[in-house]
Write a protein that holds these residues in place. Structure first.
Motif, PDB file in Angstrom:
ATOM      1  N   VAL A 157       0.838  -1.202   0.000  1.00 35.07           N
ATOM      2  CA  VAL A 157       0.000   0.000   0.000  1.00 35.07           C
ATOM      3  C   VAL A 157       0.877   1.258   0.000  1.00 35.07           C
ATOM      4  N   VAL A 158       2.124   1.127   0.431  1.00 35.24           N
ATOM      5  CA  VAL A 158       3.113   2.205   0.333  1.00 35.24           C
ATOM      6  C   VAL A 158       4.414   1.563  -0.125  1.00 35.24           C
ATOM      7  N   THR A 159       4.932   1.996  -1.262  1.00 31.61           N
ATOM      8  CA  THR A 159       6.124   1.349  -1.820  1.00 31.61           C
ATOM      9  C   THR A 159       7.429   1.852  -1.220  1.00 31.61           C
ATOM     10  N   GLY A 160       7.385   3.006  -0.535  1.00 32.26           N
ATOM     11  CA  GLY A 160       8.599   3.567   0.044  1.00 32.26           C
ATOM     12  C   GLY A 160       8.316   4.952   0.583  1.00 32.26           C
ATOM     13  N   PRO A 161       9.324   5.625   1.090  1.00 33.12           N
ATOM     14  CA  PRO A 161       9.124   6.949   1.676  1.00 33.12           C
ATOM     15  C   PRO A 161       8.801   7.993   0.619  1.00 33.12           C
TER      16      PRO A 161
ATOM     17  N   SER B 125       9.154  10.849  -1.951  1.00 27.18           N
ATOM     18  CA  SER B 125      10.322  11.078  -2.806  1.00 27.18           C
ATOM     19  C   SER B 125      11.045  12.386  -2.496  1.00 27.18           C
ATOM     20  N   ASP B 126      10.342  13.352  -1.876  1.00 25.49           N
ATOM     21  CA  ASP B 126      10.985  14.630  -1.599  1.00 25.49           C
ATOM     22  C   ASP B 126      11.671  14.678  -0.234  1.00 25.49           C
TER      23      ASP B 126
ATOM     24  N   ARG C 110      -2.087   8.317   2.651  1.00 31.82           N
ATOM     25  CA  ARG C 110      -1.659   9.660   2.267  1.00 31.82           C
ATOM     26  C   ARG C 110      -0.600  10.148   3.245  1.00 31.82           C
ATOM     27  N   PHE C 111       0.572  10.543   2.738  1.00 32.94           N
ATOM     28  CA  PHE C 111       1.610  11.086   3.615  1.00 32.94           C
ATOM     29  C   PHE C 111       1.119  12.399   4.214  1.00 32.94           C
ATOM     30  N   ALA C 112       1.207  12.525   5.545  1.00 31.86           N
ATOM     31  CA  ALA C 112       0.651  13.686   6.252  1.00 31.86           C
ATOM     32  C   ALA C 112       1.706  14.465   7.021  1.00 31.86           C
TER      33      ALA C 112
END
Length: 466
Positions: free
Chosen positions: A137-141, A143-144, A189-191
């Motif tokens: 569901v999340v492939t990695g951290p 990108s930024d 969603r990254f928060a």
């Protein structure tokens, strides 16, 4: 039945969670389901070494009788977890128990992905069958962010929504805890960053040596405090710490921990990667206690690692952590204590539960070597210290074997010993977890001297009720 394992090693704990053989490390996914506590753990089913990581699985109706179940999660050839099913948690997702864990593939560079596996038969209270989702569901951290460590998801609820933490470390050496909105477990969603190592309270409490925070755990107390628990990584696992404070709205749809205070989670040298289960009326915590002896001895014994006794964690009025053994552990006590008053000498069994109350400076001797050295706990209420002195019992691993000193005006200690696992509870304000391996000519004997107010000790025995 208790978790008595098959090893003939006299240093093998008999009443704490561990597999019958081979490797165990981090506790994962403590979970309450249909009247049972489930506990998963990192497990190599083939050897007592840290490799080939699966999820082992036990469950209990009472935190005392533990039943072994088949391995819950197995690496999938060609899948996102082909090189290991690493740490995570278990949550109830609309009536379906769901494991949220770190998957590592053959090409990873220290960065995991976030994977899901669902219980195939939610109606089954033993939860023995699990099916992994084929894609993360999340492939990695994000990108930024220059993240070089990314693992160990932990899901919690706040403000009527579901969120997740992920342990992280950045290329500049800053540790952090990343935050995700995952109200829909299939859509994350990254928060933002919940907290990082530049926070002044975290920096004061933890120092600046850790380059990553592993196994983040977050829970809310009945008093409204939030507690963040992290394991401090500086290239190897080291210590553990906690922060207490408020969870506040932050930025565009995120959260931020406003830390009030914090400290060491456990003052011993053999405790790491704790996992927390928030129940309606309490929070329970288990930690991993690694082996602190040479690998050749581990290989000979055929087992490695053990989980601690369950601990109830809360917050004191001053913001410090409150930690006590789970009351269910009293079910392991023999019908009568083997010692109930100060004075004299008493042989110590291989597993026991001992409480000592001091009116002044008091020395508790637990083990005597052939050379005359002693393993002792020294209580000095006037000086405000409790000291665990290992005498000449060596250990390998970080921290050496020097005495461990806990500061605080405490007059009572409770000592839980199960084989080589020693858990010292200093009042309700501190714990010390260390491994002490008895040698054939050592004499386990209780001698309490000084200004002793009370001594009570029970042998731990297999529970007799069903």
């Amino acid at each position: 039945m208790s978790l008595t394992a098959q090893s003939t090693d006299p240093n093998a704990p008999r009443f704490r969670v561990r597999p019958p053989a081979n490797w165990i490390n981090d506790p994962n996914g403590p979970f309450r389901w249909r009247g049972r506590h489930h506990l998963f753990y990192q497990h190599n089913p083939a050897a007592p070494v840290h490799a080939n990581v699966h999820w082992g699985h036990v469950s209990s109706h009472d935190l005392v009788h533990w039943e072994h179940h088949p391995v819950a999660l197995t690496p999938t050839p060609g899948g996102p977890d082909e090189a290991g099913c690493w740490s995570g948690c278990v949550v109830d997702d609309d009536g379906v128990p769901t494991a949220v864990y770190t998957g590592v593939d053959r090409h990873h560079t220290g960065l995991g992905s976030i994977c899901l596996a669902r219980a195939l038969v939610p109606e089954d209270e033993t939860l023995t069958d699990w099916r992994p989702r084929p894609t993360p569901v999340v492939t990695g951290p994000p990108s930024d962010l220059d993240v070089v460590m990314f693992r160990d998801p932990f899901v919690f609820r706040s403000g009527g929504r579901r969120w997740a933490l992920v342990g992280a470390g950045h290329a500049d050496g800053t540790p952090s805890v990343l935050l995700y909105d995952c109200d829909d477990l299939a859509d994350w969603r990254f928060a933002g960053v919940l907290l990082d190592g530049n926070d002044p309270v975290a920096l004061d409490v933890f120092g600046d040596e850790a380059v990553g925070w592993e196994c983040p755990q977050l829970f809310e107390t009945a008093g409204g405090d939030w507690v963040l628990v992290v394991s401090l990584w500086d290239g190897d696992p080291r210590g553990t710490g906690y922060l207490t404070g408020r969870l506040d709205p932050y930025g565009a749809g995120g959260l931020r921990l406003t830390a009030r205070t914090g400290g060491r989670l456990d003052h011993g040298r053999d405790f790491y990667a704790p996992a927390v289960l928030q129940e309606p009326d309490r929070a329970l915590m288990w930690g991993w206690s690694w082996e602190a002896r040479e690998q050749r001895e581990v290989d000979r014994a055929g087992w490695a690692g053990v989980l601690t006794a369950p601990r109830v964690v809360d917050v004191q009025p001053d913001g410090a952590l409150r930690v006590v053994p789970a009351p269910e552990l009293e079910l392991l006590r023999a019908a009568e204590p083997f010692v109930s008053a100060p004075g004299g000498r008493a042989p110590l069994p291989e597993a026991y539960d001992l409480t000592v109350t001091a009116a002044g400076r008091t020395t508790v001797s637990l083990l005597r070597s052939a050379s005359g050295a002693q393993l002792t706990v020294l209580l000095d209420p006037d000086a405000g210290t409790v000291t665990l002195d290992r005498g000449d019992w060596p250990r390998t691993g970080p921290g050496g074997s020097a005495p461990t000193v806990v500061r605080g005006a405490v007059s009572e200690v409770r000592i839980l010993v199960d084989g080589s696992l020693c858990e010292l509870f200093v009042g309700d304000r501190a714990t010390v977890t260390e491994r002490v391996y008895r040698r054939p000519d050592d004499v386990p004997e209780l001698v309490v001297t000084g200004a002793v107010a009370a001594v009570t000790g029970w042998e731990l025995v297999p529970p007799t009720h069903a």
